[in-house]
Design a protein around this motif. Structure first.
Motif, PDB file in Angstrom:
ATOM      1  N   ARG A 150      -6.232   4.435  -0.012  1.00 22.92           N
ATOM      2  CA  ARG A 150      -7.565   4.324   0.584  1.00 22.92           C
ATOM      3  C   ARG A 150      -8.349   5.634   0.523  1.00 22.92           C
ATOM      4  NH1 ARG A 150      -6.133   0.312   5.743  1.00 22.92           N
ATOM      5  NH2 ARG A 150      -5.538  -1.460   4.417  1.00 22.92           N
ATOM      6  N   VAL A 151      -7.678   6.780   0.730  1.00 23.11           N
ATOM      7  CA  VAL A 151      -8.431   8.034   0.628  1.00 23.11           C
ATOM      8  C   VAL A 151      -8.819   8.321  -0.815  1.00 23.11           C
ATOM      9  CG1 VAL A 151      -7.524   9.083   2.721  1.00 23.11           C
ATOM     10  CG2 VAL A 151      -6.324   9.455   0.571  1.00 23.11           C
ATOM     11  N   LEU A 152      -7.982   7.897  -1.762  1.00 25.42           N
ATOM     12  CA  LEU A 152      -8.328   8.101  -3.166  1.00 25.42           C
ATOM     13  C   LEU A 152      -9.426   7.141  -3.613  1.00 25.42           C
ATOM     14  CD1 LEU A 152      -4.755   8.715  -4.603  1.00 25.42           C
ATOM     15  CD2 LEU A 152      -6.600  10.396  -4.390  1.00 25.42           C
ATOM     16  N   LEU A 153      -9.391   5.919  -3.140  1.00 22.25           N
ATOM     17  CA  LEU A 153     -10.469   4.972  -3.435  1.00 22.25           C
ATOM     18  C   LEU A 153     -11.788   5.455  -2.847  1.00 22.25           C
ATOM     19  CD1 LEU A 153      -8.587   1.606  -2.850  1.00 22.25           C
ATOM     20  CD2 LEU A 153      -9.711   2.279  -4.980  1.00 22.25           C
ATOM     21  N   ALA A 154     -11.717   6.109  -1.701  1.00 23.52           N
ATOM     22  CA  ALA A 154     -12.937   6.621  -1.058  1.00 23.52           C
ATOM     23  C   ALA A 154     -13.627   7.669  -1.919  1.00 23.52           C
ATOM     24  CB  ALA A 154     -12.601   7.209   0.310  1.00 23.52           C
ATOM     25  N   ASP A 155     -12.869   8.334  -2.785  1.00 19.93           N
ATOM     26  CA  ASP A 155     -13.430   9.388  -3.625  1.00 19.93           C
ATOM     27  C   ASP A 155     -13.644   8.939  -5.066  1.00 19.93           C
ATOM     28  OD1 ASP A 155     -13.970  12.399  -3.124  1.00 19.93           O
ATOM     29  OD2 ASP A 155     -13.010  12.393  -5.100  1.00 19.93           O
ATOM     30  N   ALA A 156     -13.209   7.732  -5.392  1.00 19.76           N
ATOM     31  CA  ALA A 156     -13.333   7.230  -6.764  1.00 19.76           C
ATOM     32  C   ALA A 156     -14.775   6.810  -7.053  1.00 19.76           C
ATOM     33  CB  ALA A 156     -12.388   6.047  -6.962  1.00 19.76           C
ATOM     34  N   PRO A 157     -15.160   6.749  -8.341  1.00 21.67           N
ATOM     35  CA  PRO A 157     -16.513   6.297  -8.694  1.00 21.67           C
ATOM     36  C   PRO A 157     -16.807   4.920  -8.099  1.00 21.67           C
ATOM     37  CG  PRO A 157     -15.413   7.249 -10.605  1.00 21.67           C
ATOM     38  CD  PRO A 157     -14.374   7.148  -9.525  1.00 21.67           C
ATOM     39  N   ALA A 158     -18.008   4.753  -7.579  1.00 19.97           N
ATOM     40  CA  ALA A 158     -18.381   3.525  -6.874  1.00 19.97           C
ATOM     41  C   ALA A 158     -18.198   2.281  -7.742  1.00 19.97           C
ATOM     42  CB  ALA A 158     -19.818   3.629  -6.380  1.00 19.97           C
ATOM     43  N   GLU A 204       4.492  -2.357   5.565  1.00 20.43           N
ATOM     44  CA  GLU A 204       5.806  -2.774   6.045  1.00 20.43           C
ATOM     45  C   GLU A 204       5.841  -2.636   7.560  1.00 20.43           C
ATOM     46  OE1 GLU A 204      10.304  -1.094   5.501  1.00 20.43           O
ATOM     47  OE2 GLU A 204       9.185  -1.609   3.686  1.00 20.43           O
ATOM     48  N   LEU A 205       6.424  -3.599   8.235  1.00 25.53           N
ATOM     49  CA  LEU A 205       6.531  -3.547   9.688  1.00 25.53           C
ATOM     50  C   LEU A 205       7.321  -2.308  10.112  1.00 25.53           C
ATOM     51  CD1 LEU A 205       7.212  -7.276  10.656  1.00 25.53           C
ATOM     52  CD2 LEU A 205       5.114  -5.956  11.063  1.00 25.53           C
ATOM     53  N   GLY A 206       6.805  -1.621  11.119  1.00 24.52           N
ATOM     54  CA  GLY A 206       7.464  -0.423  11.619  1.00 24.52           C
ATOM     55  C   GLY A 206       7.049   0.858  10.938  1.00 24.52           C
ATOM     56  N   LEU A 207       6.201   0.768   9.914  1.00 27.86           N
ATOM     57  CA  LEU A 207       5.802   1.951   9.151  1.00 27.86           C
ATOM     58  C   LEU A 207       4.340   2.298   9.389  1.00 27.86           C
ATOM     59  CD1 LEU A 207       6.526   4.076   6.925  1.00 27.86           C
ATOM     60  CD2 LEU A 207       5.589   2.431   5.291  1.00 27.86           C
ATOM     61  N   ARG A 208       4.097   3.514   9.835  1.00 23.57           N
ATOM     62  CA  ARG A 208       2.738   4.039   9.959  1.00 23.57           C
ATOM     63  C   ARG A 208       2.604   5.251   9.044  1.00 23.57           C
ATOM     64  NH1 ARG A 208       3.404   3.093  15.974  1.00 23.57           N
ATOM     65  NH2 ARG A 208       2.112   1.260  16.410  1.00 23.57           N
ATOM     66  N   SER A 209       1.437   5.427   8.453  1.00 23.50           N
ATOM     67  CA  SER A 209       1.220   6.590   7.599  1.00 23.50           C
ATOM     68  C   SER A 209      -0.223   7.061   7.714  1.00 23.50           C
ATOM     69  CB  SER A 209       1.541   6.273   6.130  1.00 23.50           C
ATOM     70  OG  SER A 209       0.604   5.349   5.605  1.00 23.50           O
ATOM     71  N   ILE A 210      -0.395   8.361   7.498  1.00 18.54           N
ATOM     72  CA  ILE A 210      -1.718   8.974   7.520  1.00 18.54           C
ATOM     73  C   ILE A 210      -1.839   9.866   6.300  1.00 18.54           C
ATOM     74  CG2 ILE A 210      -0.928  10.884   8.996  1.00 18.54           C
ATOM     75  CD1 ILE A 210      -3.731  10.806  10.328  1.00 18.54           C
ATOM     76  N   ALA A 211      -2.987   9.828   5.621  1.00 14.22           N
ATOM     77  CA  ALA A 211      -3.141  10.538   4.349  1.00 14.22           C
ATOM     78  C   ALA A 211      -4.478  11.258   4.269  1.00 14.22           C
ATOM     79  CB  ALA A 211      -3.027   9.566   3.176  1.00 14.22           C
ATOM     80  N   VAL A 212      -4.493  12.331   3.513  1.00 21.49           N
ATOM     81  CA  VAL A 212      -5.712  13.086   3.225  1.00 21.49           C
ATOM     82  C   VAL A 212      -5.747  13.379   1.732  1.00 21.49           C
ATOM     83  CG1 VAL A 212      -5.775  14.162   5.513  1.00 21.49           C
ATOM     84  CG2 VAL A 212      -4.616  15.335   3.634  1.00 21.49           C
ATOM     85  N   ARG A 220     -13.201  17.491  -5.939  1.00 18.10           N
ATOM     86  CA  ARG A 220     -12.796  16.145  -6.318  1.00 18.10           C
ATOM     87  C   ARG A 220     -11.372  15.859  -5.855  1.00 18.10           C
ATOM     88  NH1 ARG A 220     -13.929  16.848 -12.622  1.00 18.10           N
ATOM     89  NH2 ARG A 220     -12.540  18.577 -12.103  1.00 18.10           N
ATOM     90  N   ALA A 221     -11.130  14.652  -5.369  1.00 19.43           N
ATOM     91  CA  ALA A 221      -9.788  14.256  -4.956  1.00 19.43           C
ATOM     92  C   ALA A 221      -8.952  13.949  -6.191  1.00 19.43           C
ATOM     93  CB  ALA A 221      -9.852  13.045  -4.035  1.00 19.43           C
TER      94      ALA A 221
END
Length: 264
Positions: A150-158, A204-212, A220-221
């Motif tokens: 999601r963070v990479l899609l946020a920086d990808a060409p529209a 997956e159930l039980g898995l949380r993650s945060i990314a930058v 550019r990302a």
């Protein structure tokens, strides 16, 4: 200028078309990240017609993207030298920073790049097994359901994001998975505004993650860095309060180190 097959020491085994295709890929660099057809023709020393055929072939294969006039490489070119990149470049450079981040957070961390429709893992420091799927360098996961995606899609060409979402048929991997394309579009936009993405048990159930994002010298990302934790040890609030700042600091350090080594 790209030479003829007849001038090669390999004689009849030399593939001029392959040589020209690789020369076109090498024409793109930090000073010229995007090129027009005529610029590629001039840089490589081939006719515009040949340049056009090569560029369109590379675009069809997913190694090049175009806005209609200018061409640029996509992360898929990394697959051409994946083992070397992961073992000698990014892994070596990012490894010490990731180890420090893992020690600070006591959680696993990973780096991935975007190769739609997936993310591809290029480095990983696991602390304990928290997923049923074993992840290593080269592993792929759907971009829409991952924090790094999601963070990479946020920086990808529209237009790339729009094309990707238009064709997307999200699979409900858990009861928490967001399967509405409109909602996903909003989450990607929000990730761009926030500078991070947090995914809560969608993959997956039980898995949380945060990314930058990991950014190059132009902002550019070029990759994403995440921390993953089991839900029993973390909450959404604790990931933001305790992990986000060290995660951002680590991403900045990796981006700076890669830039200084001339990798991005």
């Amino acid at each position: 200028m790209v030479g003829d097959a007849s001038t090669s020491a390999t004689g009849g085994t030399f593939l001029q078309g392959l040589e020209r295709g690789l020369a076109v890929i090498r024409a793109f660099n930090a000073e010229m990240p995007s090129l027009t057809l005529s610029e590629v023709s001039r840089e490589v020393g081939i006719t515009p017609a040949t340049a056009r055929r090569i560029l369109l072939t590379l675009e069809e294969l997913g190694y090049v993207r175009s806005d209609g006039r200018r061409f640029s490489l996509t992360p898929r070119v990394l697959a051409l030298g994946w083992a070397y990149l992961s073992s000698l470049d990014l892994g070596d450079i990012a490894g010490p920073f990731m180890e420090e981040l893992s020690l600070k957070t006591q959680e696993s961390c990973s780096i991935a790049t975007l190769d739609l429709p997936d993310i591809v893992y290029v480095a990983r420091v696991p602390t304990r097994r928290i997923m049923t799927v074993a992840l290593g360098v080269g592993a792929r996961l759907p971009a829409y359901v991952t924090s790094m995606g999601r963070v990479l899609l946020a920086d990808a060409p529209a237009h790339e994001v729009s094309t990707y979402l238009s064709a997307l048929e999200p699979e409900e991997l858990t009861d928490h998975t967001v399967t509405s394309v409109d909602e996903l579009r909003g989450l990607i936009t929000q990730a761009g505004a926030d500078g991070y993405a947090l995914v809560d048990q969608e993959l997956e159930l039980g898995l949380r993650s945060i990314a930058v994002p990991i950014r190059d010298s132009r902002g550019r990302a070029v990759a994403a860095l995440n921390v993953s934790a089991h839900a029993s040890r973390s909450t959404r609030a604790s990931l933001r309060a305790e992990v986000l700042d060290p995660l951002r600091e680590c991403a900045d350090q990796i981006g700076t180190a890669l830039s200084r080594r001339g990798r991005i």
